[in-house]
Motif scaffolding. Sequence first.
Motif, PDB file in Angstrom:
ATOM      1  N   GLN A 182       0.949  -1.117   0.052  1.00  0.00           N
ATOM      2  CA  GLN A 182      -0.006  -0.098  -0.023  1.00  0.00           C
ATOM      3  C   GLN A 182       0.999   1.103   0.209  1.00  0.00           C
ATOM      4  OE1 GLN A 182      -2.533  -0.043   3.438  1.00  0.00           O
ATOM      5  NE2 GLN A 182      -0.752   0.401   5.002  1.00  0.00           N
ATOM      6  N   GLN A 227       0.739   3.055  -9.274  1.00  0.00           N
ATOM      7  CA  GLN A 227      -0.409   2.588 -10.377  1.00  0.00           C
ATOM      8  C   GLN A 227       0.246   1.474 -11.132  1.00  0.00           C
ATOM      9  OE1 GLN A 227      -2.236   5.636 -12.387  1.00  0.00           O
ATOM     10  NE2 GLN A 227      -4.090   5.074 -11.329  1.00  0.00           N
ATOM     11  N   GLU A 237      -2.994  -1.247  -5.291  1.00  0.00           N
ATOM     12  CA  GLU A 237      -4.451  -0.982  -5.031  1.00  0.00           C
ATOM     13  C   GLU A 237      -4.815   0.085  -4.390  1.00  0.00           C
ATOM     14  OE1 GLU A 237      -6.406  -4.730  -4.835  1.00  0.00           O
ATOM     15  OE2 GLU A 237      -5.499  -5.649  -6.792  1.00  0.00           O
ATOM     16  N   ASP A 238      -3.981   0.195  -3.100  1.00  0.00           N
ATOM     17  CA  ASP A 238      -4.562   1.060  -2.317  1.00  0.00           C
ATOM     18  C   ASP A 238      -3.511   2.175  -2.163  1.00  0.00           C
ATOM     19  OD1 ASP A 238      -5.164   2.476   0.184  1.00  0.00           O
ATOM     20  OD2 ASP A 238      -5.053   0.913   1.541  1.00  0.00           O
ATOM     21  N   GLY A 249       0.933  -1.924  -9.543  1.00  0.00           N
ATOM     22  CA  GLY A 249      -0.171  -2.654  -9.061  1.00  0.00           C
ATOM     23  C   GLY A 249      -0.519  -2.500  -7.930  1.00  0.00           C
TER      24      GLY A 249
END
Length: 497
Positions: A413, A473, A478-479, A476
């Motif tokens: 994250q 991004q 996601e948060d 990868g």
Amino acid sequence: MFKNIPDVKLGIIAVSRDCFIISLSESRRAAIAKAYGSDLYECKVTVENEADMLKAVEDVKKAGCNALCVFLGNFGPETPETLIAKNFDGPVMYAAAAESSYKNGGLIDGRGDAYCGVLNCSYNLGLRHLKAVLPEYPVGTAEEVAQMMKDFVPVARALIGLAHLKIITFGPRPQDFFACNAPIKGLYDIGVEIQENSELDLLVAYKAHKDDPRIKDVIAEMKAEGGDAFPEMLERMAQFEVTLLDWAEKNKGARDYVVFADKCWPAFPQAFGFEPCYVNSRLAAKGIPVACEVDIFGALSEYIGTCVTGAPVTLLDINNTVPQDLYDDEIKGKTKYPYKLTDTFMGFHCGNTPFCRLDKSRKPAVKYQLIQHRLLEPKGSEPDFTRGTLEGDIAAGDITFFRLQTRADTKLQAYIAQGEVLEAQTHSFGGIGVFGIPEMGRFYRHVLVSKQYPHHGAVAFGHVGKALYTIFQYLGIEDIAYNQPAGVLYKDENPFA
């Protein structure tokens, strides 16, 4: 010393669907190359089919390109254009041409439909599980696409750097610093290598560098930049700097770039005879971040910031609140943005921030670590081996506070928050600054606390959130959290609070 961040050689390949006029893509590609300037390699192979794709990729590889823009001058051939990303070894962005004019049949023989082509391109990238950078609005004029490509360069530099990075650590993470004790699986998920060593390995290497002939040159550098507050310690600190640089060179192995995450207390100062902070700051200034307290993901974050900005960064504790009287006396009504007290905080660390990031008017200097002196040396004694920090107020200016981190479940994250170092004096010790970030109080509670981030954050000097967000991004993540503006609630924020 080896160069620790990559140079980006950017190329552009134009693609053309065979039922469209190929000259449309070629003339639009040439216009972009002219708008971009001499640093861009223009591949003259226009891709209509898979055979063209192989020729074009081979051409940019021979030209030394390590990053690429695939340009849809018209609708574009879906399979060949996406196979470029598969066959090219480096980060790839996609952009497309806006229509230029309706006059003189501009929307008949001169219409390219690249706006439509981007949709099919993105779908085909997904089918093949290929990573690519797509700008926020990936369609534009030659000048606009050229700017998209320039924005892509720092992103590409970071992605190339990460693909060839090794993090070298010394010592286990300190007891009761579990926040820095993140699982390392996330490093392998994004292609970063790690080499973990003992503090004893470092001590042995340090002793082997006694009387190294390069030490005198490092001492001269330290004196020139104002790091000679304790002349009797310069040889020890210079010896340590040479030790780390040699370790990086000899242990990078198959990788090109290195950062460190070192244990700096409690045993280090007693064993080596000084605090490593000043030396760490000097390496950060050379583009080789050294994270404190074996903070592996802090080192990773610092390296990303170094690649994005091409300049020194630092690692700080999100440390303490700003007292009400300091806010009233030096901040309230004196800043362009109307910071509330809860928008401000102090970022601190013992002394790892480079001289070039400190306010020279407030006389930064090499000093001693007050907290370690209390802990490790006799009460009432003069500081001895706890000397070696670089202390001063951090210079005012724009910053981005950010971190890439694994959670306990090994999922990655990240957070990003843009703000500034304020002009306010800190009236404190260490390498420290008064920071202002809009809506920091809510960000602190609903991102840093709720998502269980550690107290360390990387600081890039400048507003680089756009590039960082694109990098995360691409990796990868996601948060990716950021400081929500007033009126926009976080997922766990109490709407009645």
